[in-house]
Design a protein around this motif. Sequence first.
Motif, PDB file in Angstrom:
ATOM      1  N   GLU A 187       0.274   4.324 -24.922  1.00  0.00           N
ATOM      2  CA  GLU A 187       0.129   5.599 -25.233  1.00  0.00           C
ATOM      3  C   GLU A 187      -0.211   6.470 -24.068  1.00  0.00           C
ATOM      4  OE1 GLU A 187       0.948   7.073 -27.876  1.00  0.00           O
ATOM      5  OE2 GLU A 187       0.962   5.167 -29.186  1.00  0.00           O
ATOM      6  N   ASN A 188      -0.305   6.001 -22.734  1.00  0.00           N
ATOM      7  CA  ASN A 188      -0.786   6.710 -21.738  1.00  0.00           C
ATOM      8  C   ASN A 188       0.002   8.242 -21.581  1.00  0.00           C
ATOM      9  OD1 ASN A 188      -2.705   4.918 -20.906  1.00  0.00           O
ATOM     10  ND2 ASN A 188      -1.214   3.961 -19.360  1.00  0.00           N
ATOM     11  N   ASP A 189      -0.738   9.259 -21.501  1.00  0.00           N
ATOM     12  CA  ASP A 189      -0.168  10.628 -21.121  1.00  0.00           C
ATOM     13  C   ASP A 189       0.942  10.684 -22.305  1.00  0.00           C
ATOM     14  OD1 ASP A 189       0.347  13.102 -20.259  1.00  0.00           O
ATOM     15  OD2 ASP A 189       0.417  12.414 -18.210  1.00  0.00           O
ATOM     16  N   LYS A 190       0.585  10.865 -23.571  1.00  0.00           N
ATOM     17  CA  LYS A 190       1.488  11.187 -24.593  1.00  0.00           C
ATOM     18  C   LYS A 190       2.371  10.202 -24.777  1.00  0.00           C
ATOM     19  CE  LYS A 190       2.606  15.220 -22.517  1.00  0.00           C
ATOM     20  NZ  LYS A 190       1.783  15.636 -21.596  1.00  0.00           N
ATOM     21  N   GLY A 191       2.301   9.027 -24.325  1.00  0.00           N
ATOM     22  CA  GLY A 191       3.441   7.908 -24.496  1.00  0.00           C
ATOM     23  C   GLY A 191       4.515   8.317 -23.547  1.00  0.00           C
ATOM     24  N   MET A 192       4.394   9.116 -22.361  1.00  0.00           N
ATOM     25  CA  MET A 192       5.337   9.657 -21.651  1.00  0.00           C
ATOM     26  C   MET A 192       5.383   9.074 -20.048  1.00  0.00           C
ATOM     27  SD  MET A 192       7.892  11.318 -22.962  1.00  0.00           S
ATOM     28  CE  MET A 192       8.532  12.443 -22.107  1.00  0.00           C
TER      29      MET A 192
ATOM     30  N   GLU B  52       0.817  -1.075   0.135  1.00  0.00           N
ATOM     31  CA  GLU B  52       0.021   0.007   0.137  1.00  0.00           C
ATOM     32  C   GLU B  52       0.883   1.327  -0.099  1.00  0.00           C
ATOM     33  OE1 GLU B  52      -0.395  -2.404   2.070  1.00  0.00           O
ATOM     34  OE2 GLU B  52      -1.857  -3.448   1.002  1.00  0.00           O
ATOM     35  N   LYS B  53       1.972   1.046   0.681  1.00  0.00           N
ATOM     36  CA  LYS B  53       2.812   2.419   0.986  1.00  0.00           C
ATOM     37  C   LYS B  53       3.597   2.533  -0.645  1.00  0.00           C
ATOM     38  CE  LYS B  53       4.983   5.611   2.840  1.00  0.00           C
ATOM     39  NZ  LYS B  53       4.342   6.805   3.148  1.00  0.00           N
ATOM     40  N   ILE B  54       4.030   1.433  -1.091  1.00  0.00           N
ATOM     41  CA  ILE B  54       4.641   1.606  -2.374  1.00  0.00           C
ATOM     42  C   ILE B  54       3.595   2.327  -3.429  1.00  0.00           C
ATOM     43  CG2 ILE B  54       5.529   0.157  -4.211  1.00  0.00           C
ATOM     44  CD1 ILE B  54       6.733  -1.784  -1.941  1.00  0.00           C
ATOM     45  N   GLU B  55       2.450   1.843  -3.230  1.00  0.00           N
ATOM     46  CA  GLU B  55       1.377   2.370  -4.467  1.00  0.00           C
ATOM     47  C   GLU B  55       1.202   3.988  -4.134  1.00  0.00           C
ATOM     48  OE1 GLU B  55      -1.904  -1.053  -5.477  1.00  0.00           O
ATOM     49  OE2 GLU B  55      -2.314   1.153  -5.385  1.00  0.00           O
ATOM     50  N   GLU B  56       1.252   4.177  -2.739  1.00  0.00           N
ATOM     51  CA  GLU B  56       1.210   5.709  -2.446  1.00  0.00           C
ATOM     52  C   GLU B  56       2.198   6.517  -2.766  1.00  0.00           C
ATOM     53  OE1 GLU B  56       0.256   6.217   1.907  1.00  0.00           O
ATOM     54  OE2 GLU B  56       1.528   8.248   1.650  1.00  0.00           O
ATOM     55  N   ILE B  57       3.486   5.920  -2.858  1.00  0.00           N
ATOM     56  CA  ILE B  57       4.611   6.629  -3.172  1.00  0.00           C
ATOM     57  C   ILE B  57       4.341   6.890  -4.850  1.00  0.00           C
ATOM     58  CG2 ILE B  57       7.018   6.550  -3.532  1.00  0.00           C
ATOM     59  CD1 ILE B  57       7.103   5.027  -0.738  1.00  0.00           C
ATOM     60  N   TRP B  58       4.212   5.794  -5.438  1.00  0.00           N
ATOM     61  CA  TRP B  58       4.145   5.921  -6.834  1.00  0.00           C
ATOM     62  C   TRP B  58       2.984   6.832  -7.637  1.00  0.00           C
ATOM     63  CZ3 TRP B  58       5.268  -0.121  -7.985  1.00  0.00           C
ATOM     64  CH2 TRP B  58       6.496  -0.149  -7.852  1.00  0.00           C
ATOM     65  N   GLN B  59       1.746   6.614  -6.739  1.00  0.00           N
ATOM     66  CA  GLN B  59       0.688   7.572  -7.381  1.00  0.00           C
ATOM     67  C   GLN B  59       0.828   8.944  -7.014  1.00  0.00           C
ATOM     68  OE1 GLN B  59      -2.003   6.451  -8.697  1.00  0.00           O
ATOM     69  NE2 GLN B  59      -3.168   4.902  -7.727  1.00  0.00           N
ATOM     70  N   ASN B  60       1.674   9.336  -5.955  1.00  0.00           N
ATOM     71  CA  ASN B  60       1.996  10.651  -5.683  1.00  0.00           C
ATOM     72  C   ASN B  60       3.141  11.307  -6.363  1.00  0.00           C
ATOM     73  OD1 ASN B  60      -0.358  10.814  -4.320  1.00  0.00           O
ATOM     74  ND2 ASN B  60       0.547   9.979  -2.376  1.00  0.00           N
ATOM     75  N   PHE B  61       4.133  10.352  -6.878  1.00  0.00           N
ATOM     76  CA  PHE B  61       5.186  10.983  -7.310  1.00  0.00           C
ATOM     77  C   PHE B  61       5.243  11.939  -8.458  1.00  0.00           C
ATOM     78  CE2 PHE B  61       8.965  10.782 -10.524  1.00  0.00           C
ATOM     79  CZ  PHE B  61       9.960  11.046  -9.566  1.00  0.00           C
ATOM     80  N   LYS B  62       5.930  13.071  -8.217  1.00  0.00           N
ATOM     81  CA  LYS B  62       6.096  14.227  -9.168  1.00  0.00           C
ATOM     82  C   LYS B  62       7.380  14.879  -9.026  1.00  0.00           C
ATOM     83  CE  LYS B  62       1.562  15.502 -10.329  1.00  0.00           C
ATOM     84  NZ  LYS B  62       0.516  14.533  -9.940  1.00  0.00           N
ATOM     85  N   ALA B  63       7.917  15.457 -10.128  1.00  0.00           N
ATOM     86  CA  ALA B  63       9.318  16.182 -10.027  1.00  0.00           C
ATOM     87  C   ALA B  63       9.422  17.138 -10.791  1.00  0.00           C
ATOM     88  CB  ALA B  63      10.294  15.019 -10.491  1.00  0.00           C
ATOM     89  N   LEU B  64      10.476  17.682 -11.057  1.00  0.00           N
ATOM     90  CA  LEU B  64      10.716  19.123 -11.499  1.00  0.00           C
ATOM     91  C   LEU B  64      10.026  19.254 -12.916  1.00  0.00           C
ATOM     92  CD1 LEU B  64      12.072  21.722 -11.301  1.00  0.00           C
ATOM     93  CD2 LEU B  64      14.098  20.679 -12.691  1.00  0.00           C
ATOM     94  N   PRO B  65       9.936  18.158 -13.745  1.00  0.00           N
ATOM     95  CA  PRO B  65       9.115  18.278 -15.080  1.00  0.00           C
ATOM     96  C   PRO B  65       7.746  18.652 -15.009  1.00  0.00           C
ATOM     97  CG  PRO B  65      10.514  16.579 -15.241  1.00  0.00           C
ATOM     98  CD  PRO B  65      10.691  16.993 -13.808  1.00  0.00           C
ATOM     99  N   GLN B  66       7.262  18.167 -13.918  1.00  0.00           N
ATOM    100  CA  GLN B  66       5.973  18.445 -13.674  1.00  0.00           C
ATOM    101  C   GLN B  66       5.506  19.799 -12.987  1.00  0.00           C
ATOM    102  OE1 GLN B  66       7.297  15.415 -12.994  1.00  0.00           O
ATOM    103  NE2 GLN B  66       6.248  14.677 -15.015  1.00  0.00           N
TER     104      GLN B  66
ATOM    105  N   PRO C  86       4.766  14.091 -18.700  1.00  0.00           N
ATOM    106  CA  PRO C  86       3.615  13.520 -18.269  1.00  0.00           C
ATOM    107  C   PRO C  86       2.917  14.123 -16.978  1.00  0.00           C
ATOM    108  CG  PRO C  86       5.172  12.087 -17.501  1.00  0.00           C
ATOM    109  CD  PRO C  86       6.004  13.222 -18.492  1.00  0.00           C
ATOM    110  N   VAL C  87       1.592  14.337 -16.977  1.00  0.00           N
ATOM    111  CA  VAL C  87       1.136  15.158 -15.829  1.00  0.00           C
ATOM    112  C   VAL C  87       1.485  13.997 -14.272  1.00  0.00           C
ATOM    113  CG1 VAL C  87      -0.925  15.830 -14.555  1.00  0.00           C
ATOM    114  CG2 VAL C  87      -0.725  16.286 -16.946  1.00  0.00           C
ATOM    115  N   GLN C  88       1.114  12.753 -14.756  1.00  0.00           N
ATOM    116  CA  GLN C  88       1.511  11.775 -13.622  1.00  0.00           C
ATOM    117  C   GLN C  88       2.509  11.002 -14.301  1.00  0.00           C
ATOM    118  OE1 GLN C  88      -2.040  10.123 -11.740  1.00  0.00           O
ATOM    119  NE2 GLN C  88      -0.664   8.408 -10.756  1.00  0.00           N
TER     120      GLN C  88
END
Length: 367
Positions: free
Chosen positions: A314-319, A272-286, A294-296
């Motif tokens: 093709e998810n999020d422009k293939g990115m 569950e924690k791993i999923e939460e980390i991946w779902q919420n991951f955003k970095a400088l490009p975002q 990609p937005v996500q």
Amino acid sequence: MEKKITVGVLGATGMVGQRYIYLLKNHPWFEVTYVAASPRSAGKTYEQAVESRWLIGSDIPEGVKDLIVQDANDVSAAKGKCQFVFSALEMEKDAIKSLEASYAAADIPVVSNASAHRWTDDVPMLIPEINAEHLDIIAKQKEHNGWNKGFIAVKPNCSIQSYMTPVFALQQAGYPVKRMIVTTLQATSGAGYPGVPSFDMIDNIVPYIGGEEEKTEKEGLKILGKVNGDKIENASGPLVSAHCNRVPVVDGHTACVSLEFDLPKEKKPSLEKIEEIWQNFKALPQKISLPSAPVQPIIIRHEINRPQPRRDRENDKGMAVTIGRLRECHVFDIRFVALSHNTKRGAALGGILNAELIKAQGFFDNL
Ligand code: NAP
């Protein structure tokens, strides 16, 4: 409106080059004004040069089809025609290495897809969500080579794109990874055009891709490394054991990953924690909204039979990286399946995202 930066594509007639031409159509910051390939294509219009091998399911962009293809080996032809180049050349490695350096020496920065400079100590190998700060090495690179405006930045191999960002997200959240076993199922477009003979590919799997396992095992270490003085120093792990297979899929590289954390049992993260980390991951490009980001960056699917190349590439422009089948591993700690588009995130659009980051960080300001 801000004037667009003019761009050349080296290897414009190939599998990745064609993607660049198509994806740069209507780009908000960049405009293709120069195309180059082998002497075989030089002198023809772009349309004539790709006549029977245009592989994109859409017409050649109007602004490019009448450009005359130049010989990519003639650096002087590019002077004054474009402000930087994307390199998508397929030639002998040393030839690409010295040719890309010649463009940089001629004040034309190079954003490359080729592997030639990936292990040059002062060349950043970028996944913008992970190591944007590696661009700091460019000042040293220019100093070492006596270059003024030119420099080289590269993209890593397409085989690692699907799992590197998820691994980085876990490490950044305080869950270091010790070891991984990675089995890749790589699309035929990864071999360029015409690529693997159809007789080898239809109704078949080829359990060998020259040089790919070494790249898959080593490149992540540089990406996770740190700029230290004159060079980028590799991270010491994770240790990767890779099996790379060519499969009869047109686009989209899949990786089946088993992963062990470098932590005592009680400190390892739950699924569950791993999923939460991946779902919420955003970095400088975002955060700075780069046009091709990609937005996500990481999308999770819960269906038992996803991700699949045809449905998820093709998810999020293939990115975006799409992950599924996250579950416990009886040998290591966790297992999952990850997918990314090899000629978009793994090649041309990944290269364009690198260039957008480079521009946003001011490295194209003096062109
Ligand atoms: P490709 O389809 O074989 O295209 C190769 C390009 O290089 C063509 O434009 C070709 O021009 C040009 N070229 C070949 N020999 C040349 C020479 N002697 N002088 C100047 N130009 C020459 O290859 P690709 O799949 O697009 O790959 C391009 C690069 O991207 C490679 O370095 C590859 O490793 C890397 N890459 C590919 C992928 C992928 O998914 N395909 C992913 C990541 C990185 P002509 O058409 O005139 O022959």
